[in-house]
Each structure stands twice: as C-alpha cells, then as structure tokens.
Scaffold this active site. Sequence first.
Site, PDB file in Angstrom:
ATOM      1  N   LYS A   1       0.842  -1.207   0.000  1.00 18.78           N
ATOM      2  CA  LYS A   1       0.000   0.000   0.000  1.00 18.78           C
ATOM      3  C   LYS A   1       0.879   1.260   0.000  1.00 18.78           C
ATOM      4  CE  LYS A   1      -3.978   2.199   1.263  1.00 18.78           C
ATOM      5  NZ  LYS A   1      -5.278   2.060   0.695  1.00 18.78           N
TER       6      LYS A   1
ATOM      7  N   ARG B   1      13.946   1.964   9.134  1.00 13.64           N
ATOM      8  CA  ARG B   1      14.285   2.199  10.552  1.00 13.64           C
ATOM      9  C   ARG B   1      14.848   0.892  11.107  1.00 13.64           C
ATOM     10  NH1 ARG B   1      10.405   4.240  15.540  1.00 13.64           N
ATOM     11  NH2 ARG B   1       9.349   2.261  15.199  1.00 13.64           N
TER      12      ARG B   1
ATOM     13  N   GLU C   1      14.917  10.099  21.623  1.00 15.35           N
ATOM     14  CA  GLU C   1      13.779   9.496  22.320  1.00 15.35           C
ATOM     15  C   GLU C   1      13.970   9.423  23.827  1.00 15.35           C
ATOM     16  OE1 GLU C   1      12.242   6.120  20.334  1.00 15.35           O
ATOM     17  OE2 GLU C   1      13.457   6.382  18.541  1.00 15.35           O
TER      18      GLU C   1
ATOM     19  N   ASP D   1       8.457   7.277  23.239  1.00 19.98           N
ATOM     20  CA  ASP D   1       9.575   6.765  24.039  1.00 19.98           C
ATOM     21  C   ASP D   1      10.115   7.841  24.965  1.00 19.98           C
ATOM     22  OD1 ASP D   1      10.529   3.945  23.631  1.00 19.98           O
ATOM     23  OD2 ASP D   1      10.187   4.549  21.559  1.00 19.98           O
TER      24      ASP D   1
ATOM     25  N   ILE E   1       1.678   7.743  10.847  1.00 22.70           N
ATOM     26  CA  ILE E   1       1.551   6.284  10.977  1.00 22.70           C
ATOM     27  C   ILE E   1       0.402   5.736  10.138  1.00 22.70           C
ATOM     28  CG2 ILE E   1       2.664   5.869  13.219  1.00 22.70           C
ATOM     29  CD1 ILE E   1      -0.173   6.082  14.478  1.00 22.70           C
ATOM     30  N   HIS E   2      -0.362   6.636   9.547  1.00 21.00           N
ATOM     31  CA  HIS E   2      -1.504   6.173   8.755  1.00 21.00           C
ATOM     32  C   HIS E   2      -1.622   7.063   7.511  1.00 21.00           C
ATOM     33  CE1 HIS E   2      -5.654   5.169   7.680  1.00 21.00           C
ATOM     34  NE2 HIS E   2      -5.525   4.100   8.463  1.00 21.00           N
TER      35      HIS E   2
ATOM     36  N   ASP F   1      11.480  45.099   9.060  1.00 25.52           N
ATOM     37  CA  ASP F   1      12.877  45.514   9.075  1.00 25.52           C
ATOM     38  C   ASP F   1      13.724  44.339   8.605  1.00 25.52           C
ATOM     39  OD1 ASP F   1      12.549  43.883  11.192  1.00 25.52           O
ATOM     40  OD2 ASP F   1      13.145  45.316  12.741  1.00 25.52           O
TER      41      ASP F   1
HETATM   42  N1  COA Z   1       1.350   2.210   5.892  1.00 25.18           N
HETATM   43  C1  COA Z   1       0.778   1.779   4.761  1.00 25.18           C
HETATM   44  N2  COA Z   1      -0.529   1.438   4.695  1.00 25.18           N
HETATM   45  C2  COA Z   1      -1.260   1.571   5.819  1.00 25.18           C
HETATM   46  C3  COA Z   1      -0.705   2.033   7.008  1.00 25.18           C
HETATM   47  C4  COA Z   1       0.643   2.345   7.024  1.00 25.18           C
HETATM   48  N3  COA Z   1       1.263   2.803   8.111  1.00 25.18           N
HETATM   49  N4  COA Z   1      -1.671   2.062   7.944  1.00 25.18           N
HETATM   50  C5  COA Z   1      -2.780   1.643   7.357  1.00 25.18           C
HETATM   51  N5  COA Z   1      -2.544   1.348   6.072  1.00 25.18           N
HETATM   52  C6  COA Z   1      -3.487   0.860   5.070  1.00 25.18           C
HETATM   53  C7  COA Z   1      -4.162  -0.412   5.497  1.00 25.18           C
HETATM   54  O1  COA Z   1      -3.411  -1.518   5.124  1.00 25.18           O
HETATM   55  C8  COA Z   1      -5.447  -0.286   4.774  1.00 25.18           C
HETATM   56  O2  COA Z   1      -5.244  -0.611   3.421  1.00 25.18           O
HETATM   57  P1  COA Z   1      -6.163  -1.696   2.689  1.00 25.18           P
HETATM   58  O3  COA Z   1      -7.555  -1.160   2.791  1.00 25.18           O
HETATM   59  O4  COA Z   1      -5.642  -1.754   1.307  1.00 25.18           O
HETATM   60  O5  COA Z   1      -5.965  -2.933   3.470  1.00 25.18           O
HETATM   61  C9  COA Z   1      -5.761   1.190   4.789  1.00 25.18           C
HETATM   62  O6  COA Z   1      -4.516   1.827   4.954  1.00 25.18           O
HETATM   63  C10 COA Z   1      -6.684   1.583   5.907  1.00 25.18           C
HETATM   64  O7  COA Z   1      -6.137   1.111   7.121  1.00 25.18           O
HETATM   65  P2  COA Z   1      -6.996   1.018   8.452  1.00 25.18           P
HETATM   66  O8  COA Z   1      -7.901  -0.171   8.381  1.00 25.18           O
HETATM   67  O9  COA Z   1      -7.653   2.321   8.723  1.00 25.18           O
HETATM   68  O10 COA Z   1      -5.891   0.831   9.537  1.00 25.18           O
HETATM   69  P3  COA Z   1      -5.408  -0.520  10.206  1.00 25.18           P
HETATM   70  O11 COA Z   1      -6.380  -0.858  11.283  1.00 25.18           O
HETATM   71  O12 COA Z   1      -5.124  -1.536   9.170  1.00 25.18           O
HETATM   72  O13 COA Z   1      -4.043  -0.095  10.861  1.00 25.18           O
HETATM   73  C11 COA Z   1      -2.555   0.920  12.392  1.00 25.18           C
HETATM   74  C12 COA Z   1      -3.967   0.902  11.881  1.00 25.18           C
HETATM   75  C13 COA Z   1      -2.358   2.105  13.334  1.00 25.18           C
HETATM   76  C14 COA Z   1      -2.213  -0.382  13.109  1.00 25.18           C
HETATM   77  C15 COA Z   1      -1.623   1.097  11.162  1.00 25.18           C
HETATM   78  O14 COA Z   1      -1.932   2.328  10.606  1.00 25.18           O
HETATM   79  C16 COA Z   1      -0.146   0.967  11.442  1.00 25.18           C
HETATM   80  O15 COA Z   1       0.363  -0.130  11.583  1.00 25.18           O
HETATM   81  N6  COA Z   1       0.581   2.076  11.437  1.00 25.18           N
HETATM   82  C17 COA Z   1       1.998   2.075  11.617  1.00 25.18           C
HETATM   83  C18 COA Z   1       2.368   1.920  13.077  1.00 25.18           C
HETATM   84  C19 COA Z   1       3.849   2.019  13.258  1.00 25.18           C
HETATM   85  O16 COA Z   1       4.608   1.962  12.330  1.00 25.18           O
HETATM   86  N7  COA Z   1       4.290   2.236  14.497  1.00 25.18           N
HETATM   87  C20 COA Z   1       5.670   2.392  14.819  1.00 25.18           C
HETATM   88  C21 COA Z   1       6.208   3.736  14.456  1.00 25.18           C
HETATM   89  S1  COA Z   1       5.602   5.029  15.448  1.00 25.18           S
HETATM   90 MG    MG Z   2      10.458   4.931  19.540  1.00 22.99          MG
END
Ligand code: COA
Ligand code: MG
Length: 406
Positions: A117, A168, A236, A271, A337-338, A386
């Site tokens: 994605k 990362r 962090e 963190d 993150i989203h 200024d």
């Molecule tokens: N990167 C890429 N795609 C993402 C994504 C991300 N970080 N977060 C969600 N998506 C995608 C999902 O796969 C979904 O796609 P799909 O419909 O094709 O399957 C779409 O976006 C909608 O996702 P949604 O259902 O709203 O979220 P989720 O419940 O699947 O995931 C989280 C929510 C928070 C768990 C997810 O966003 C995530 O893992 N984020 C990253 C967290 C992370 O990296 N944390 C450590 C660093 S701070």
């Molecule tokens: Mg951290």
Amino acid sequence: MYTFDGNRKEASTISICIKPHTNVKRNEKKGSFSEMATKLFASLLLRSYAGRLSSRVPQIPSHLRIHHYGRLPLSTTASNDHHLGQGDDNQEDSNPRRQRRRSLLSVPGSDRRKIEKALKLQNQVDAIVLDLEDGVPVDKKEEARELVTETLEKIQDLGAGSAEVCVRINALETGRLALEDLQSILPHPSLQAIVVPKIEHAADIEFVSRLIHMTTTNTTGSRQETRPVRILGAIESARGLLNLEEIAKAGTGRSSLPFQYMDALIFASEDYCADLELIRTTSAKEMLYARSRLVTVAKAYGLQAIDMVHIDYRNLVDLQQECQEGREMGFTGKQAIHPSQLEIIHQTFIPSKRDIEFATRCLQEYEATTLTEGRGACVVDGIIVDAPVYKWAIKILKQGGDHNGL
Ligand code: COA
Ligand code: MG
C-alpha cells in the site's frame, strides 16, 4: 599590552583605539617590532569584525528577484496566521541534494499488505520508512528483515519512485539485531536513508556513519564514489536530548569524522514520555522544551527537524492543530503512521497562501523603502518590516518556490 575599543553595535561607527602600554619604551623607533605587531593586531581585528558585519547583511538569492514573484504559485493552508520569525532549513541553500521531508510514513516491516500500500502512495508521501524496530513484534524481527530486503530489491527493479525509501533499524543498544539490520540493508542501492532510533551519544552516529562509509564507498585508484545514504536520527530519551548538540556535530562533520551523512533530527514523543515518566496530554505541553530544543539544535547545525507522530491517528482535527503548532515551532516535517494523515501534514508544512502573499509584499515594500528612501524599515499591514522580517520573507518565498518545483 594594548587596549581595544570596538563599538560593535553601529556598523558606521567602528572605532579602534590602540594605545601603547606604559611599559613600551617611548624612544622605540618607527617600524619597530612592537609597532608592526600593533598594526597587524589592528588589521586582524578589523578584518574579523568586518567579516561578522557582512555576514549579517541579508543577501537576496538571485532567483528571488522581484520579477520572479509572479511565478510563485499560491499554495493552500486553511487559516494560518503570519508566522514571523519562523525558520527554514538554512542548509537547503548549501545542500541542493537535500530531500524534501514534510512527511515520513512509518510502515511495519513485517506487514506485506501495508508495504504494498505504501509503495502505491509514492506521490502522496515524501518518505516511506520501512520499520524494523518497535512496529515489528519481537518474534517477527527476522521475517521483517527479509521482507524489507525483498522490498528494497523490488524497488531497485522497478526504479525509484518519488518518495524517499528509508529503513528504521533496531536501536544500537540491541547489538546483534541492529548490526544484522545494517548488514542486510546497506548493500541495497535503493536504500536512501536510515532512521536510527534511540540515539543517545555522538558515538552512535559515528558508528553508523563509519558503516555507511565502508559499505557505500567505492575507491578506484584516486577516484572515490559514495552512494548517498542519509541518516535521520531519532531522539527518544532524556540522555539523547542532553547530548543532542554533540550528536548533531558528529553527524554534520563538526567532529573528527571526515564524512557526514546526517540530514535530520526526529523527535520521538512516545519513548521520550516513557523515559521521563511524563503524563501525556493533548496539548503536548509536557514536551515543549524537548521539541523546542530539538528544533534549535537542528537549525544550528543545518539539519531538518521532524516532529512527533500524532498517535490519535483517526482524529484529524487534532492532527491539524498539532501540525500547525509544530510548524510554528520551526519543525520542517512530521512523522505519520496512517495514510489518512498525509494530506494534512503536507498542507501544513508548506508556506500558506497568506504567508506567501504577505512575504511578497514585505519584500517589495522593504526593497523599495531601503533602496529608494534609504530607510531601514517600512510598515506592511500595520507590522514593522525591518531586516529580520525581510529575511523571514525571503525564506518563506524560497520554501514556496521549492515546494512547487521552482
Ligand atoms: N502504511 C501503509 N498502509 C497503511 C498504514 C501504514 N502505516 N496504515 C494503514 N494502512 C493501510 C491499510 O493496510 C489499509 O489498506 P487496505 O484497505 O488496502 O488494506 C488502509 O490503509 C486503511 O487502514 P486502516 O484499516 O484504517 O488501519 P489498520 O487498522 O489496518 O491499521 C494501524 C492501523 C495504526 C495499526 C496502522 O496504521 C499501522 O500499523 N501504522 C503504523 C504503526 C507504526 O509503524 N508504528 C511504529 C512507528 S511510530
Ligand atoms: Mg520509539
């Protein structure tokens, strides 16, 4: 011994007074050693003072002359106020290769679907961060490393998209885990940047820098080619924040290292809160000092400053507010993150239409006033313009130009 009296406030009234100390013999001949030393001392002082003065006079980049302003597109952000004094990344001028990083999207390295994605979001994100650290469960570390390596290979075959490809790694304190991450990812030409988490000491940056140098530098005869891999360092902890200046120095060549890979400092809020046992609030006031210090050090060393993740990721109203605050504090970008967070982040981390319009008028008025009337300030919309405001306006217009590919 001689006395020096330099008035540092008024450029037009520099006065240097050199008086022989009473111990100097009155009958010394002209051209004697002490007289030559006096002249040399005076000329050195004058030269260094003149250097400081000229470095303070704002220079207008040639591409920002008035006749170009008509080309600046007016980008949108809903209702920004004027952000007087807001800084840009000064280093952009001297480092044209610097990647634009308004948004860094974190993608769990163990989640194939999210990685796919993310790769499709190339045009909506500035940097994709394939995560091997805390977004990956402990029992999936190896699996994630393999998937991330596979992804780097795939990107290599497909050709680079517009987004920067970052990984990362695990924190250096994990030892073997971090080392294996680096060994796996560094040989891949599609890797553009490494996010190094939980940095606490300059030695952490020096270690990663040496590894990058060893792995990505190819020396043939006298010719040396280095594949550019950048370091984005995440702070962090209390210790990381305290040692921040040394860390920035190590990453930007102000230490003993002959190479510099660091481009940005990242503030990692969760963190940091855990380390300091802070109580997290929606206003984030408990992190004001840390965020502000990070921006200050980043700007002092010509680094980008990337703000914290908005963890209540479905709440886009609060995200907008947090982005706005971060930008007002001087951050140049924000972690996400989203995918739903990207648009707001991008809209905020560019100069608003209002900023650009105001900056354009400041520049035009100030140049007209100083050039034609010989005054050092003018007034635009009731605000005094200024030299510092003029400098701000130049930066805003440059940012506006950069973000629109000018
Ligand atoms: N990167 C890429 N795609 C993402 C994504 C991300 N970080 N977060 C969600 N998506 C995608 C999902 O796969 C979904 O796609 P799909 O419909 O094709 O399957 C779409 O976006 C909608 O996702 P949604 O259902 O709203 O979220 P989720 O419940 O699947 O995931 C989280 C929510 C928070 C768990 C997810 O966003 C995530 O893992 N984020 C990253 C967290 C992370 O990296 N944390 C450590 C660093 S701070
Ligand atoms: Mg951290």
